[in-house]
Enzyme design. Structure first.
Site, PDB file in Angstrom:
ATOM      1  N   ASP A  31      -0.400  11.452  -8.095  1.00 37.72           N
ATOM      2  CA  ASP A  31       0.638  10.887  -7.230  1.00 37.72           C
ATOM      3  C   ASP A  31       1.565  12.032  -6.816  1.00 37.72           C
ATOM      4  O   ASP A  31       1.911  12.877  -7.628  1.00 37.72           O
ATOM      5  CB  ASP A  31       1.429   9.811  -7.999  1.00 37.72           C
ATOM      6  CG  ASP A  31       2.187   8.866  -7.083  1.00 37.72           C
ATOM      7  OD1 ASP A  31       1.917   7.655  -7.126  1.00 37.72           O
ATOM      8  OD2 ASP A  31       3.062   9.348  -6.317  1.00 37.72           O
ATOM      9  N   ASN A  32       1.960  12.040  -5.536  1.00 35.72           N
ATOM     10  CA  ASN A  32       2.884  13.091  -5.084  1.00 35.72           C
ATOM     11  C   ASN A  32       4.344  12.677  -5.243  1.00 35.72           C
ATOM     12  O   ASN A  32       5.245  13.414  -4.863  1.00 35.72           O
ATOM     13  CB  ASN A  32       2.578  13.494  -3.626  1.00 35.72           C
ATOM     14  CG  ASN A  32       2.786  12.347  -2.651  1.00 35.72           C
ATOM     15  OD1 ASN A  32       3.305  11.290  -3.017  1.00 35.72           O
ATOM     16  ND2 ASN A  32       2.402  12.550  -1.403  1.00 35.72           N
ATOM     17  N   GLN A  34       6.152  10.781  -3.604  1.00 36.68           N
ATOM     18  CA  GLN A  34       6.970  10.568  -2.397  1.00 36.68           C
ATOM     19  C   GLN A  34       7.633   9.196  -2.457  1.00 36.68           C
ATOM     20  O   GLN A  34       8.623   8.931  -1.809  1.00 36.68           O
ATOM     21  CB  GLN A  34       6.120  10.694  -1.131  1.00 36.68           C
ATOM     22  CG  GLN A  34       5.075   9.580  -0.987  1.00 36.68           C
ATOM     23  CD  GLN A  34       4.339   9.637   0.346  1.00 36.68           C
ATOM     24  OE1 GLN A  34       4.059  10.730   0.850  1.00 36.68           O
ATOM     25  NE2 GLN A  34       4.039   8.494   0.928  1.00 36.68           N
ATOM     26  N   ALA A  74      -3.030   5.356  -3.229  1.00 31.99           N
ATOM     27  CA  ALA A  74      -2.045   6.232  -2.580  1.00 31.99           C
ATOM     28  C   ALA A  74      -2.044   5.961  -1.081  1.00 31.99           C
ATOM     29  O   ALA A  74      -3.106   5.947  -0.443  1.00 31.99           O
ATOM     30  CB  ALA A  74      -2.399   7.696  -2.844  1.00 31.99           C
ATOM     31  N   ALA A  75      -0.862   5.747  -0.519  1.00 34.01           N
ATOM     32  CA  ALA A  75      -0.783   5.475   0.919  1.00 34.01           C
ATOM     33  C   ALA A  75       0.676   5.458   1.349  1.00 34.01           C
ATOM     34  O   ALA A  75       1.577   5.300   0.530  1.00 34.01           O
ATOM     35  CB  ALA A  75      -1.409   4.116   1.242  1.00 34.01           C
ATOM     36  N   TYR A 141      -0.125   1.063  10.364  1.00 35.16           N
ATOM     37  CA  TYR A 141      -0.430   0.949   8.926  1.00 35.16           C
ATOM     38  C   TYR A 141      -1.755   0.202   8.745  1.00 35.16           C
ATOM     39  O   TYR A 141      -2.702   0.698   8.118  1.00 35.16           O
ATOM     40  CB  TYR A 141       0.729   0.232   8.229  1.00 35.16           C
ATOM     41  CG  TYR A 141       0.426  -0.282   6.840  1.00 35.16           C
ATOM     42  CD1 TYR A 141      -0.011   0.576   5.836  1.00 35.16           C
ATOM     43  CD2 TYR A 141       0.587  -1.640   6.526  1.00 35.16           C
ATOM     44  CE1 TYR A 141      -0.290   0.102   4.562  1.00 35.16           C
ATOM     45  CE2 TYR A 141       0.322  -2.123   5.258  1.00 35.16           C
ATOM     46  CZ  TYR A 141      -0.128  -1.253   4.277  1.00 35.16           C
ATOM     47  OH  TYR A 141      -0.407  -1.726   3.017  1.00 35.16           O
ATOM     48  N   LEU A 188      10.406  -8.460   0.546  1.00 34.42           N
ATOM     49  CA  LEU A 188      11.382  -9.558   0.507  1.00 34.42           C
ATOM     50  C   LEU A 188      11.850  -9.905  -0.913  1.00 34.42           C
ATOM     51  O   LEU A 188      13.057 -10.002  -1.154  1.00 34.42           O
ATOM     52  CB  LEU A 188      10.772 -10.796   1.181  1.00 34.42           C
ATOM     53  CG  LEU A 188      11.692 -12.008   1.230  1.00 34.42           C
ATOM     54  CD1 LEU A 188      12.931 -11.716   2.081  1.00 34.42           C
ATOM     55  CD2 LEU A 188      10.953 -13.232   1.774  1.00 34.42           C
ATOM     56  N   ARG A 279      11.661  -7.513  13.314  1.00 35.45           N
ATOM     57  CA  ARG A 279      11.261  -6.142  13.024  1.00 35.45           C
ATOM     58  C   ARG A 279       9.928  -5.911  13.728  1.00 35.45           C
ATOM     59  O   ARG A 279       9.062  -6.788  13.684  1.00 35.45           O
ATOM     60  CB  ARG A 279      11.036  -6.055  11.514  1.00 35.45           C
ATOM     61  CG  ARG A 279      11.447  -4.806  10.875  1.00 35.45           C
ATOM     62  CD  ARG A 279      11.456  -4.885   9.382  1.00 35.45           C
ATOM     63  NE  ARG A 279      10.502  -5.793   8.755  1.00 35.45           N
ATOM     64  CZ  ARG A 279      10.407  -5.980   7.445  1.00 35.45           C
ATOM     65  NH1 ARG A 279      11.206  -5.351   6.635  1.00 35.45           N
ATOM     66  NH2 ARG A 279       9.532  -6.807   6.930  1.00 35.45           N
TER      67      ARG A 279
HETATM   68  N1  LIG Z   1       2.746  -3.901  -2.245  1.00 41.23           N
HETATM   69  C1  LIG Z   1       2.088  -4.745  -1.462  1.00 41.23           C
HETATM   70  O1  LIG Z   1       2.529  -5.868  -1.218  1.00 41.23           O
HETATM   71  C2  LIG Z   1       0.750  -4.353  -0.880  1.00 41.23           C
HETATM   72  C3  LIG Z   1       0.053  -5.285  -0.104  1.00 41.23           C
HETATM   73  C4  LIG Z   1      -1.192  -4.938   0.412  1.00 41.23           C
HETATM   74  C5  LIG Z   1      -1.709  -3.682   0.179  1.00 41.23           C
HETATM   75  N2  LIG Z   1      -1.009  -2.785  -0.550  1.00 41.23           N
HETATM   76  C6  LIG Z   1      -1.597  -1.451  -0.755  1.00 41.23           C
HETATM   77  O2  LIG Z   1      -1.571  -1.161  -2.132  1.00 41.23           O
HETATM   78  C7  LIG Z   1      -1.318   0.210  -2.344  1.00 41.23           C
HETATM   79  C8  LIG Z   1      -0.128   0.345  -3.276  1.00 41.23           C
HETATM   80  O3  LIG Z   1       1.012  -0.271  -2.681  1.00 41.23           O
HETATM   81  P1  LIG Z   1       2.421  -0.163  -3.399  1.00 41.23           P
HETATM   82  O4  LIG Z   1       3.256  -1.276  -2.940  1.00 41.23           O
HETATM   83  O5  LIG Z   1       2.198   0.067  -4.826  1.00 41.23           O
HETATM   84  O6  LIG Z   1       2.981   1.176  -2.731  1.00 41.23           O
HETATM   85  P2  LIG Z   1       3.812   2.330  -3.418  1.00 41.23           P
HETATM   86  O7  LIG Z   1       4.440   3.106  -2.321  1.00 41.23           O
HETATM   87  O8  LIG Z   1       4.680   1.782  -4.489  1.00 41.23           O
HETATM   88  O9  LIG Z   1       2.667   3.191  -4.112  1.00 41.23           O
HETATM   89  C9  LIG Z   1       1.933   4.151  -3.417  1.00 41.23           C
HETATM   90  C10 LIG Z   1       1.962   5.417  -4.256  1.00 41.23           C
HETATM   91  O10 LIG Z   1       1.181   6.397  -3.617  1.00 41.23           O
HETATM   92  C11 LIG Z   1       1.860   7.635  -3.699  1.00 41.23           C
HETATM   93  N3  LIG Z   1       1.356   8.428  -2.581  1.00 41.23           N
HETATM   94  C12 LIG Z   1       1.496   8.187  -1.260  1.00 41.23           C
HETATM   95  N4  LIG Z   1       0.869   9.122  -0.549  1.00 41.23           N
HETATM   96  C13 LIG Z   1       0.298   9.961  -1.443  1.00 41.23           C
HETATM   97  C14 LIG Z   1      -0.496  11.127  -1.305  1.00 41.23           C
HETATM   98  N5  LIG Z   1      -0.811  11.631  -0.102  1.00 41.23           N
HETATM   99  N6  LIG Z   1      -0.933  11.750  -2.436  1.00 41.23           N
HETATM  100  C15 LIG Z   1      -0.607  11.268  -3.670  1.00 41.23           C
HETATM  101  N7  LIG Z   1       0.160  10.178  -3.842  1.00 41.23           N
HETATM  102  C16 LIG Z   1       0.600   9.535  -2.733  1.00 41.23           C
HETATM  103  C17 LIG Z   1       3.331   7.284  -3.623  1.00 41.23           C
HETATM  104  O11 LIG Z   1       4.174   8.274  -4.187  1.00 41.23           O
HETATM  105  C18 LIG Z   1       3.367   5.997  -4.417  1.00 41.23           C
HETATM  106  O12 LIG Z   1       3.609   6.246  -5.782  1.00 41.23           O
HETATM  107  C19 LIG Z   1      -1.115   0.842  -0.993  1.00 41.23           C
HETATM  108  O13 LIG Z   1      -2.294   1.485  -0.618  1.00 41.23           O
HETATM  109  C20 LIG Z   1      -0.819  -0.344  -0.098  1.00 41.23           C
HETATM  110  O14 LIG Z   1      -1.260  -0.098   1.211  1.00 41.23           O
HETATM  111  C21 LIG Z   1       0.219  -3.069  -1.077  1.00 41.23           C
END
Ligand SMILES: NC(=O)c1ccc[n+]([C@@H]2O[C@H](COP(=O)([O-])OP(=O)(O)OC[C@H]3O[C@@H](n4cnc5c(N)ncnc54)[C@H](O)[C@@H]3O)[C@@H](O)[C@H]2O)c1
Length: 326
Positions: A31-32, A34, A74-75, A141, A188, A279
């Protein structure tokens, strides 16, 4: 197994890591930071600070930790930001994902479970949405995730990568140790609860003129532990069900105002709301059919009602009023 969880310091990834550890796997989190939090990576998972686009980091992680399967979370995930800065979304979610796949090929790793999103569907033509519903994302996205799904499928066909993708709806809730702490927070449920905990925080409701019963958007909420459980089931069945995508949700739509009412019951007080314009990039209604995940993966949500999801998030927030420490 030795499993790499990308984005494992984030909200969903940290809970997936917790579940994998409980199942006895060795977990390496890349994880980076970010967005994620170092404190969200539970021991004995190994934490590597680095980016999925950095091939030197990937080569070293796959070699040193003898990785056998990847959970890719990661995203960049903010719908609004993806409308104004698509470059970032395609770079991280698509190009970054391809770097990861290439590292897998280099090291003979053939299993990936991918966290996609319900945003691949865009505005639904019918509800609940099943996996046969057309994909037509309305934000970059969702588009970046759909493009990665397509790439993943080509890697499956050509190189034998065994993969399962989850298109999930709104993850919410917490485990005893791990909860949701995005900065900024756009989701939310945590925003409602923060407004309940801290009266100065306020709660913005975006859009009151949608064609729904009360004018606010409708979403399907799923407990983060249920998302994690589905990822574990997929890991076990990635060879027999490779190439499949599954929706994950509870099949029940709540408007923003419904969700606020549920939360008011849980916290026992009224929440102050500020109504704001729509939004950009938000679909009107997103409700999942998870029938296929139930049939083929044997997935059953442990938290099928929004009240219990909100209760778990409220417990975590009261224990962590400032979220994770830095
Ligand atoms: N939370 C939701 O409701 C939801 C719904 C549908 C899909 N998702 C998917 O689930 C995944 C996790 O979502 P989340 O809510 O935990 O998001 P989040 O932002 O909490 O977690 C993503 C993590 O990825 C890390 N990251 C991002 N880019 C990176 C990179 N280039 N290299 C290394 N680390 C990186 C971030 O630091 C973060 O810790 C995502 O891929 C998201 O698209 C989430």
């Amino acid at each position: 197994m030795n499993i790499l969880v990308t984005g494992g310091a984030g909200y969903v990834g940290s809970v997936v890591t917790e579940h994998l550890l409980r199942e006895g796997h060795n977990v390496t989190v890349l994880d980076n930071l970010q967005q994620g939090h170092r404190e969200a990576v539970l021991a004995p998972a190994e934490f590597v600070l680095g980016d999925i686009s950095d091939s030197d980091t990937l080569q070293s992680v796959f070699r040193r930790h003898s990785i056998e399967a990847v959970m890719h979370m990661a995203a960049d995930t903010l719908v609004g930001a993806s409308m104004t800065d698509p470059r970032r979304y395609f770079h991280n979610n698509l190009t970054g994902g391809i770097s990861l796949l290439n590292a897998m090929l280099d090291h003979g790793v053939s299993t990936m479970v991918f966290s996609s999103t319900a945003a691949v569907y865009g505005e639904p033509l019918s509800a609940p949405i099943d996996e046969g519903h057309p994909t037509n994302p309305i934000n970059s996205y969702g588009q970046s995730k759909l493009m990665f799904e397509t790439v993943l499928d080509w890697y499956r066909r050509a190189y034998g990568i065994q993969c399962i993708s989850f298109r999930y709806f709104c993850a919410a809730g917490a485990t005893a140790a791990l909860g949701e702490d995005h900065r900024p927070e756009t989701h939310l449920i945590p925003n409602i609860l923060r407004a309940a905990l801290n009266r100065d925080a306020g709660l913005s409701v975006f859009g009151t003129d949608y064609p729904t019963k009360d004018g606010t958007c409708i979403r399907d909420y799923i407990h983060v532990a249920d998302v994690a459980q589905a990822h574990i089931l997929a890991l076990d069945k990635a060879d027999s069900l490779s190439g499949n995508v599954y929706n994950l949700g509870n099949g029940e739509g709540y408007s923003v105002l419904d969700a606020i009412k549920v939360a008011e019951t849980v916290v026992g007080s009224k929440i102050q709301v500020e109504f704001c314009p729509r939004r950009s990039g938000d679909p009107v209604t997103l409700v999942a059919s998870s029938h296929r995940a139930a049939q083929e993966l044997g997935w059953r949500p442990g938290f099928p009602d929004l009240g219990s999801i909100v209760e778990s998030a409220w417990r975590w927030l009261k224990d962590h009023p400032d979220g994770y420490r830095h």
